[in-house]
Design a protein around this motif. Sequence first.
Motif, PDB file in Angstrom:
ATOM      1  N   ALA A 114       0.827  -1.216   0.000  1.00 54.49           N
ATOM      2  CA  ALA A 114       0.000   0.000   0.000  1.00 54.49           C
ATOM      3  C   ALA A 114       0.859   1.263   0.000  1.00 54.49           C
ATOM      4  CB  ALA A 114      -0.939  -0.010   1.200  1.00 54.49           C
ATOM      5  N   ASN A 115       1.886   1.307   0.835  1.00 51.57           N
ATOM      6  CA  ASN A 115       2.740   2.493   0.929  1.00 51.57           C
ATOM      7  C   ASN A 115       3.542   2.693  -0.352  1.00 51.57           C
ATOM      8  OD1 ASN A 115       3.704   4.710   2.544  1.00 51.57           O
ATOM      9  ND2 ASN A 115       5.666   3.644   2.553  1.00 51.57           N
ATOM     10  N   TYR A 116       4.121   1.624  -0.877  1.00 54.01           N
ATOM     11  CA  TYR A 116       4.929   1.718  -2.098  1.00 54.01           C
ATOM     12  C   TYR A 116       4.080   2.212  -3.268  1.00 54.01           C
ATOM     13  CZ  TYR A 116       7.846   0.384  -6.047  1.00 54.01           C
ATOM     14  OH  TYR A 116       8.573   0.410  -7.212  1.00 54.01           O
ATOM     15  N   ILE A 117       2.908   1.609  -3.441  1.00 51.66           N
ATOM     16  CA  ILE A 117       2.044   1.965  -4.565  1.00 51.66           C
ATOM     17  C   ILE A 117       1.576   3.413  -4.433  1.00 51.66           C
ATOM     18  CG2 ILE A 117      -0.201   1.485  -5.630  1.00 51.66           C
ATOM     19  CD1 ILE A 117       0.406  -1.546  -5.016  1.00 51.66           C
ATOM     20  N   LYS A 118       1.205   3.818  -3.232  1.00 55.66           N
ATOM     21  CA  LYS A 118       0.767   5.202  -3.006  1.00 55.66           C
ATOM     22  C   LYS A 118       1.905   6.177  -3.307  1.00 55.66           C
ATOM     23  CE  LYS A 118      -0.743   7.875   0.915  1.00 55.66           C
ATOM     24  NZ  LYS A 118      -1.340   7.796   2.240  1.00 55.66           N
ATOM     25  N   THR A 119       3.119   5.848  -2.881  1.00 56.60           N
ATOM     26  CA  THR A 119       4.282   6.697  -3.143  1.00 56.60           C
ATOM     27  C   THR A 119       4.518   6.840  -4.646  1.00 56.60           C
ATOM     28  OG1 THR A 119       5.297   6.095  -1.037  1.00 56.60           O
ATOM     29  CG2 THR A 119       6.774   6.938  -2.755  1.00 56.60           C
ATOM     30  N   LYS A 120       4.443   5.735  -5.378  1.00 60.70           N
ATOM     31  CA  LYS A 120       4.650   5.774  -6.831  1.00 60.70           C
ATOM     32  C   LYS A 120       3.568   6.601  -7.516  1.00 60.70           C
ATOM     33  CE  LYS A 120       8.445   3.618  -7.342  1.00 60.70           C
ATOM     34  NZ  LYS A 120       9.609   4.395  -7.768  1.00 60.70           N
ATOM     35  N   LYS A 121       2.330   6.479  -7.067  1.00 57.88           N
ATOM     36  CA  LYS A 121       1.238   7.258  -7.633  1.00 57.88           C
ATOM     37  C   LYS A 121       1.472   8.752  -7.388  1.00 57.88           C
ATOM     38  CE  LYS A 121      -2.395   3.757  -7.327  1.00 57.88           C
ATOM     39  NZ  LYS A 121      -3.706   3.412  -6.744  1.00 57.88           N
ATOM     40  N   LYS A 158       2.774  14.211   1.646  1.00 58.89           N
ATOM     41  CA  LYS A 158       4.095  13.843   1.120  1.00 58.89           C
ATOM     42  C   LYS A 158       4.938  15.070   0.748  1.00 58.89           C
ATOM     43  CE  LYS A 158       6.477  11.080  -2.410  1.00 58.89           C
ATOM     44  NZ  LYS A 158       7.554  10.684  -1.540  1.00 58.89           N
ATOM     45  N   TYR A 159       4.331  16.072   0.111  1.00 54.80           N
ATOM     46  CA  TYR A 159       5.085  17.199  -0.433  1.00 54.80           C
ATOM     47  C   TYR A 159       4.941  18.497   0.377  1.00 54.80           C
ATOM     48  CZ  TYR A 159       5.955  14.201  -4.426  1.00 54.80           C
ATOM     49  OH  TYR A 159       6.370  13.162  -5.227  1.00 54.80           O
ATOM     50  N   CYS A 161       2.655  20.555   0.671  1.00 56.24           N
ATOM     51  CA  CYS A 161       1.864  21.608   0.040  1.00 56.24           C
ATOM     52  C   CYS A 161       0.816  20.943  -0.849  1.00 56.24           C
ATOM     53  CB  CYS A 161       2.728  22.580  -0.759  1.00 56.24           C
ATOM     54  SG  CYS A 161       3.586  21.849  -2.152  1.00 56.24           S
ATOM     55  N   SER A 162      -0.207  21.691  -1.183  1.00 53.06           N
ATOM     56  CA  SER A 162      -1.266  21.137  -2.026  1.00 53.06           C
ATOM     57  C   SER A 162      -0.764  20.975  -3.460  1.00 53.06           C
ATOM     58  CB  SER A 162      -2.473  22.068  -2.013  1.00 53.06           C
ATOM     59  OG  SER A 162      -2.166  23.244  -2.741  1.00 53.06           O
ATOM     60  N   PRO A 163      -1.437  20.171  -4.278  1.00 50.34           N
ATOM     61  CA  PRO A 163      -1.033  20.042  -5.690  1.00 50.34           C
ATOM     62  C   PRO A 163      -1.021  21.382  -6.414  1.00 50.34           C
ATOM     63  CG  PRO A 163      -2.589  18.304  -5.111  1.00 50.34           C
ATOM     64  CD  PRO A 163      -2.522  19.238  -3.941  1.00 50.34           C
ATOM     65  N   THR A 164      -2.007  22.234  -6.122  1.00 53.01           N
ATOM     66  CA  THR A 164      -2.064  23.552  -6.767  1.00 53.01           C
ATOM     67  C   THR A 164      -0.844  24.384  -6.399  1.00 53.01           C
ATOM     68  OG1 THR A 164      -4.480  23.468  -6.672  1.00 53.01           O
ATOM     69  CG2 THR A 164      -3.482  25.632  -7.039  1.00 53.01           C
ATOM     70  N   THR A 165      -0.513  24.427  -5.109  1.00 54.01           N
ATOM     71  CA  THR A 165       0.653  25.189  -4.644  1.00 54.01           C
ATOM     72  C   THR A 165       1.934  24.611  -5.238  1.00 54.01           C
ATOM     73  OG1 THR A 165      -0.521  25.678  -2.601  1.00 54.01           O
ATOM     74  CG2 THR A 165       1.871  26.016  -2.591  1.00 54.01           C
ATOM     75  N   TYR A 166       2.028  23.287  -5.297  1.00 54.55           N
ATOM     76  CA  TYR A 166       3.202  22.615  -5.868  1.00 54.55           C
ATOM     77  C   TYR A 166       3.412  23.068  -7.313  1.00 54.55           C
ATOM     78  CZ  TYR A 166       6.271  18.680  -7.159  1.00 54.55           C
ATOM     79  OH  TYR A 166       7.316  17.902  -7.596  1.00 54.55           O
ATOM     80  N   ARG A 167       2.333  23.045  -8.101  1.00 53.14           N
ATOM     81  CA  ARG A 167       2.425  23.464  -9.512  1.00 53.14           C
ATOM     82  C   ARG A 167       2.812  24.931  -9.591  1.00 53.14           C
ATOM     83  NH1 ARG A 167      -2.342  21.923 -13.414  1.00 53.14           N
ATOM     84  NH2 ARG A 167      -0.973  20.260 -14.127  1.00 53.14           N
ATOM     85  N   GLN A 168       2.249  25.783  -8.745  1.00 50.50           N
ATOM     86  CA  GLN A 168       2.557  27.224  -8.776  1.00 50.50           C
ATOM     87  C   GLN A 168       4.024  27.454  -8.436  1.00 50.50           C
ATOM     88  OE1 GLN A 168      -0.444  28.646  -6.088  1.00 50.50           O
ATOM     89  NE2 GLN A 168      -1.926  29.038  -7.724  1.00 50.50           N
ATOM     90  N   LYS A 169       4.543  26.725  -7.443  1.00 48.33           N
ATOM     91  CA  LYS A 169       5.962  26.873  -7.065  1.00 48.33           C
ATOM     92  C   LYS A 169       6.865  26.481  -8.233  1.00 48.33           C
ATOM     93  CE  LYS A 169       5.703  26.155  -2.069  1.00 48.33           C
ATOM     94  NZ  LYS A 169       6.069  25.262  -0.975  1.00 48.33           N
ATOM     95  N   LEU A 170       6.511  25.408  -8.933  1.00 50.52           N
ATOM     96  CA  LEU A 170       7.319  24.972 -10.077  1.00 50.52           C
ATOM     97  C   LEU A 170       7.327  25.995 -11.192  1.00 50.52           C
ATOM     98  CD1 LEU A 170       6.265  21.207 -10.306  1.00 50.52           C
ATOM     99  CD2 LEU A 170       8.484  22.094  -9.653  1.00 50.52           C
TER     100      LEU A 170
END
Length: 174
Positions: A114-121, A158-159, A161-170
């Motif tokens: 479960a952890n490995y698959i979630k991490t890869k996703k 994991k990161y 920050c939210s996916p939206t914030t992650y994309r904005q930072k990039l």
Amino acid sequence: MILNKSSEKINNDFLIQKYIEGLLFYFENPSLINEDILVLKVKEIILLLSQTQNSESIQLILSQLFSPTTYTFKQIIEANLFSQLTIEELAQQNNLSVSSFKREFAKIYHDTPANYIKTKKLEKAAELLKVSNQRITEIAFDCGFNDLAGFTKSFTSKYNCSPTTYRQKLNGLD
């Protein structure tokens, strides 16, 4: 008749060369690849190779390549990382009980399934956020998450920050 065979070989070589050139586009634009395109490209090369002068040896190689006995534990896991298969279904595909599957998984990946698959996703989602303009909801579903809220919670955990914030930072928009 010999000329006909010769021109047939040249034509097949030409078609295979054009096929390879067509693949380069996808290597240069990996975000455009999806499972449907991959299936079509595999079918296309199989058809092209089966029409060459070496078709008998190609058929032998393909039958060995796609024989169920040649799939390894890791190949089955990697092929199903972004699917909705349960641990029970993955164990069944490997012809193992759930407990044996979990032991084998831990031995190979040093993690729980479960952890490995979630991490890869989540890693795939982060990559897609980086290279594509897909909507976050689409990315979540493409990466095998069932709902946006669960995806956002896991991604944020994991990161940090939210996916939206992650994309904005990039994109330097923060």
